[in-house]
Design a protein around this motif. Structure first.
Motif, PDB file in Angstrom:
ATOM      1  N   GLN A 116      16.170  90.560  92.845  1.00 11.34           N
ATOM      2  CA  GLN A 116      15.710  91.645  92.869  1.00 11.34           C
ATOM      3  C   GLN A 116      17.375  91.520  91.296  1.00 11.34           C
ATOM      4  N   TYR A 117      17.180  92.604  90.024  1.00 12.88           N
ATOM      5  CA  TYR A 117      18.063  92.540  89.326  1.00 12.88           C
ATOM      6  C   TYR A 117      18.441  93.773  88.986  1.00 12.88           C
ATOM      7  N   ALA A 118      19.748  94.519  88.566  1.00 10.36           N
ATOM      8  CA  ALA A 118      20.155  95.636  88.132  1.00 10.36           C
ATOM      9  C   ALA A 118      20.196  95.898  86.562  1.00 10.36           C
ATOM     10  N   GLY A 119      19.891  96.961  86.371  1.00  9.76           N
ATOM     11  CA  GLY A 119      20.130  97.030  84.839  1.00  9.76           C
ATOM     12  C   GLY A 119      21.197  97.644  84.933  1.00  9.76           C
ATOM     13  N   LEU A 120      21.855  97.622  84.273  1.00  4.18           N
ATOM     14  CA  LEU A 120      23.327  97.885  83.813  1.00  4.18           C
ATOM     15  C   LEU A 120      24.137  99.078  82.620  1.00  4.18           C
ATOM     16  N   ILE A 121      24.623  99.542  82.432  1.00  3.80           N
ATOM     17  CA  ILE A 121      25.188 100.253  80.763  1.00  3.80           C
ATOM     18  C   ILE A 121      26.615 100.065  81.378  1.00  3.80           C
ATOM     19  N   VAL A 122      27.218  98.510  81.053  1.00  6.60           N
ATOM     20  CA  VAL A 122      28.785  99.327  80.077  1.00  6.60           C
ATOM     21  C   VAL A 122      29.327  99.418  78.672  1.00  6.60           C
ATOM     22  N   ARG A 123      30.042  99.878  79.020  1.00  4.91           N
ATOM     23  CA  ARG A 123      30.422 101.478  77.406  1.00  4.91           C
ATOM     24  C   ARG A 123      32.059 101.383  77.345  1.00  4.91           C
ATOM     25  N   LYS A 124      32.479 101.226  76.841  1.00  2.00           N
ATOM     26  CA  LYS A 124      33.662 101.437  76.764  1.00  2.00           C
ATOM     27  C   LYS A 124      33.804 102.675  75.007  1.00  2.00           C
ATOM     28  N   ASP A 125      34.630 103.319  75.089  1.00  2.97           N
ATOM     29  CA  ASP A 125      34.835 104.697  74.131  1.00  2.97           C
ATOM     30  C   ASP A 125      35.748 104.991  73.750  1.00  2.97           C
ATOM     31  N   PRO A 126      36.511 104.151  73.272  1.00  6.34           N
ATOM     32  CA  PRO A 126      38.392 105.219  73.335  1.00  6.34           C
ATOM     33  C   PRO A 126      38.587 106.499  72.583  1.00  6.34           C
ATOM     34  N   GLY A 127      37.316 106.905  72.296  1.00  9.15           N
ATOM     35  CA  GLY A 127      37.075 107.604  70.975  1.00  9.15           C
ATOM     36  C   GLY A 127      36.952 109.407  71.946  1.00  9.15           C
ATOM     37  N   THR A 128      36.705 109.107  73.094  1.00 10.57           N
ATOM     38  CA  THR A 128      35.455 110.410  73.519  1.00 10.57           C
ATOM     39  C   THR A 128      36.620 110.875  74.261  1.00 10.57           C
ATOM     40  N   HIS A 181      33.785  91.103  75.169  1.00  8.50           N
ATOM     41  CA  HIS A 181      34.302  92.615  74.450  1.00  8.50           C
ATOM     42  C   HIS A 181      36.226  91.975  74.897  1.00  8.50           C
ATOM     43  N   ASP A 182      36.780  90.638  74.757  1.00  8.79           N
ATOM     44  CA  ASP A 182      37.870  90.940  75.205  1.00  8.79           C
ATOM     45  C   ASP A 182      38.108  91.640  75.929  1.00  8.79           C
ATOM     46  N   THR A 183      37.413  92.257  77.478  1.00 12.91           N
ATOM     47  CA  THR A 183      38.333  92.906  78.213  1.00 12.91           C
ATOM     48  C   THR A 183      38.585  91.870  80.016  1.00 12.91           C
ATOM     49  N   GLY A 184      37.793  90.902  79.786  1.00  9.17           N
ATOM     50  CA  GLY A 184      38.422  90.130  80.868  1.00  9.17           C
ATOM     51  C   GLY A 184      37.518  90.125  81.937  1.00  9.17           C
ATOM     52  N   LEU A 185      36.869  91.075  82.021  1.00  7.02           N
ATOM     53  CA  LEU A 185      36.175  92.159  83.509  1.00  7.02           C
ATOM     54  C   LEU A 185      34.974  90.631  83.982  1.00  7.02           C
ATOM     55  N   THR A 186      34.832  90.876  84.943  1.00  3.08           N
ATOM     56  CA  THR A 186      33.697  89.688  85.279  1.00  3.08           C
ATOM     57  C   THR A 186      33.004  91.440  86.904  1.00  3.08           C
ATOM     58  N   LEU A 187      31.738  91.267  86.296  1.00  7.46           N
ATOM     59  CA  LEU A 187      31.127  92.889  87.245  1.00  7.46           C
ATOM     60  C   LEU A 187      30.493  91.620  88.182  1.00  7.46           C
ATOM     61  N   GLU A 188      29.770  91.726  89.377  1.00  8.08           N
ATOM     62  CA  GLU A 188      28.810  91.663  89.962  1.00  8.08           C
ATOM     63  C   GLU A 188      27.748  92.314  90.865  1.00  8.08           C
ATOM     64  N   ALA A 189      26.402  92.973  90.849  1.00  6.53           N
ATOM     65  CA  ALA A 189      25.954  93.602  92.217  1.00  6.53           C
ATOM     66  C   ALA A 189      25.782  93.252  93.039  1.00  6.53           C
ATOM     67  N   SER A 221      24.064  96.611  76.981  1.00 11.57           N
ATOM     68  CA  SER A 221      22.985  96.499  78.465  1.00 11.57           C
ATOM     69  C   SER A 221      22.879  95.476  79.113  1.00 11.57           C
ATOM     70  N   ILE A 222      23.146  94.933  80.874  1.00 15.25           N
ATOM     71  CA  ILE A 222      23.795  94.247  80.814  1.00 15.25           C
ATOM     72  C   ILE A 222      22.644  94.222  82.269  1.00 15.25           C
ATOM     73  N   GLU A 223      21.671  93.102  82.263  1.00 10.87           N
ATOM     74  CA  GLU A 223      20.662  92.781  83.107  1.00 10.87           C
ATOM     75  C   GLU A 223      21.398  91.895  84.133  1.00 10.87           C
ATOM     76  N   ALA A 224      21.942  92.156  85.415  1.00 13.76           N
ATOM     77  CA  ALA A 224      22.589  91.900  86.358  1.00 13.76           C
ATOM     78  C   ALA A 224      21.856  91.591  87.781  1.00 13.76           C
ATOM     79  N   PRO A 225      21.115  89.512  87.986  1.00 15.24           N
ATOM     80  CA  PRO A 225      20.628  89.908  89.475  1.00 15.24           C
ATOM     81  C   PRO A 225      21.066  89.416  90.797  1.00 15.24           C
ATOM     82  N   VAL A 226      21.043  89.899  91.704  1.00 17.28           N
ATOM     83  CA  VAL A 226      22.023  90.393  92.547  1.00 17.28           C
ATOM     84  C   VAL A 226      22.620  89.121  92.955  1.00 17.28           C
ATOM     85  N   ILE A 272      12.518  92.702  88.425  1.00 14.92           N
ATOM     86  CA  ILE A 272      12.377  91.232  89.361  1.00 14.92           C
ATOM     87  C   ILE A 272      13.401  90.061  87.368  1.00 14.92           C
ATOM     88  N   ALA A 273      13.826  88.661  88.610  1.00 16.49           N
ATOM     89  CA  ALA A 273      14.347  88.598  87.571  1.00 16.49           C
ATOM     90  C   ALA A 273      13.564  86.972  88.234  1.00 16.49           C
TER      91      ALA A 273
END
Length: 502
Positions: free
Chosen positions: A399-411, A236-244, A223-228, A298-299
């Motif tokens: 404001q902040y957005a609560g985001l769930i980031v998941r990776k499930d290779p077994g799906t 998690h070694d993804t090398g990715l960055t997210l921004e709301a 779970s990631i709380e991403a301030p706007v 709110i943050a």
């Protein structure tokens, strides 16, 4: 040679036989026998049920804490308040991370190996039964089979056999001539590949277990709380960055939220990869990483520095907790490097009874290792205040957005396993292998068609068997008597006789 010498036994004849050397093949056979034994299968299934129950009953540490020693130690303090002296025991046994524990992994592997061994042990029998069926049976078989019928006809043996063959084919049976008596006997079966449904079902169990292991050891969920407007590394070694970049929420006439959506940008070192609106059921998906909308709030953006100007905290702190009295919103930042925890408190939305003035924040400083409170102070928006050994600046609320980031290779493997399970169970129970042996014997004035089957008790097959016997009779169905015997070891369920005329 003397008599004494002659009486002396041959030394080599009394020497115990040398023990056969233990070979790898012999060990493999012993292990294989153990793996396909029913007792081991039952014990492993019971063990899996027990550990699954424990994993459901005992609180599990968040995945993000597993790689954070300080965070995990803090989480253990919370667990200790619930489990007391059992906490170190549960921790040592891996009960707080049951789904990735060596215990669960070992039972999963053993269960998978047991299923594979049981399947490979039974597979040759299924192949023989399907590809090399027993087409010839003795006369005694027609007198003791589970289902049997004797149908008198006025036709010759050849015609009676041909009629039987046609009737069976009409019911979609495969008809094979008896190799020892092709002129008088035939073998017929239907859904001969049905028993392989158990093989498919067993394979599906192995795939599902493997999918579960893949998800547990190579996937993640956080779970990631991403301030706007604030980029956040996914890690998690993804090398990715997210921004709301924006957030919108809408409500009904009674003030209940009906929709909330964040516009999310996903980037890497090479630049922007993808952007879209994200909702609860409309995730952003990229190379197996799924980003879902989960919450919002709110943050408070604060800057905390040491007296020498070293930056300690410069972040929008999500105020995701509420005080027990409901008057204040609370956020937290842990800084393990300096053994400090900073609590940020503001008045809750719509509350005017809080002791904290609107437009200000209360910042409390604790020692992270033992939870002792060190200092506290309030800061007005836009100002800087000294609190203990630090300076704190309250910049603004956002404001902040609560985001769930998941990776499930077994799906994908879970879906494949589930599909195979449905196919296997459908084949096993919906297309059961049916086998019927037929033999024609001559009698005065015609012939008698003998039918027999050794299928287990099945009301559907029993009805079909009787219908077949009735259709072979020259007499109307009302003139055919079906005499069911008592439920003993070899019953006469389905025996057909001609009803005597008055």
């Amino acid at each position: 040679m003397s008599d004494r010498a002659a009486a002396t036994p041959n030394k080599s004849t009394n020497t115990p036989a040398e023990r056969r050397p233990i070979t790898v093949a012999a060990v493999f056979r012993q292990v294989y026998r153990l793996l396909y034994s029913k007792l081991l299968g039952v014990l492993v299934i019971l063990a899996m049920a027990v550990v699954s129950f424990l994993g459901t009953l005992i609180m599990q540490a968040p995945m993000s804490k597993a790689t954070d020693p300080a965070g995990y130690a803090q989480w253990l303090d919370v667990a200790r308040s619930k489990y007391g002296g059992w906490t170190p025991v549960f921790d040592a046994l891996g009960f707080f991370s049951m789904w990735t524990s060596p215990l669960f992994l070992g039972i999963t592997v053993l269960l998978g190996m047991s299923i594979i061994a049981c399947t490979t042990h039974r597979l040759p029998l299924l192949i023989d039964k399907t590809l090399r069926p027993r087409t010839h049976v003795s006369d005694r078989f027609f007198s003791h089979a589970q289902y049997r019928a004797a149908v008198p006809t006025t036709t010759g043996t050849a015609d009676a056999l041909e009629i039987t063959r046609q009737k069976l084919r009409k019911q979609h049976y495969r008809v094979v001539a008896d190799e020892k008596a092709p002129d008088t006997s035939i073998y017929a079966d239907r859904f001969r590949f049905g028993p392989f449904g158990t093989v498919i079902a067993h394979a599906s169990f192995v795939i599902i277990l493997a999918a579960f292991a893949i998800s547990a050891f190579t996937g993640f969920e956080e779970s990631i709380e991403a301030p706007v407007g604030t980029p956040i590394d996914i890690g998690h070694d993804t090398g990715l960055t997210l921004e709301a970049t924006s957030f919108e929420d809408s409500y009904d006439d009674q003030g209940r939220p009906i929709d909330y959506v964040s516009h999310v940008k996903l980037s890497s070192d090479s630049g922007l990869i993808k952007e879209q609106d994200v909702r609860v059921n409309t995730p952003l998906v990229y190379e197996g990483v799924r980003i879902h909308q989960a919450s919002f709030g709110i943050a408070a953006t604060v800057l905390i520095e040491t007296m020498s100007g070293d930056e300690v905290v410069n972040a929008a702190v999500p105020l995701k907790w509420t005080s027990d009295d409901g008057l204040n919103s609370i956020g937290r930042v842990d800084v393990p490097d300096i053994d400090r925890q900073f609590i940020v408190v503001t008045p809750a939305s719509g509350q005017n009874l809080s002791t904290i003035e609107p437009g200000t924040v209360l910042i409390e400083i604790y020692q992270l290792s033992n939870g002792n409170r060190l200092d506290a102070g309030t800061v007005t928006q836009g100002d800087t205040e000294i609190i203990g050994d630090f300076t704190a600046t309250f910049e603004r609320e956002q404001q902040y957005a609560g985001l769930i980031v998941r990776k499930d290779p077994g799906t994908i493997w879970m879906w494949i396993g589930s599909l195979l399970l449905i196919i296997g169970m459908t084949m096993t129970f919906g297309f059961r292998h049916r086998r019927i042996w037929a033999r024609v014997s001559a009698r005065e004035g015609g012939s008698t068609i003998h039918l027999a089957s050794v299928e287990k008790h099945d009301s559907i097959f029993e009805r079909q068997f009787r219908d077949l016997a009735t259709s072979l009779s020259e007499y109307p169905a009302d003139d055919v008597v079906h005499a069911d015997s008592a439920p003993t070891g070899n019953t006469d369920a389905g025996t057909t006789e001609r009803k005597p005329h008055a």
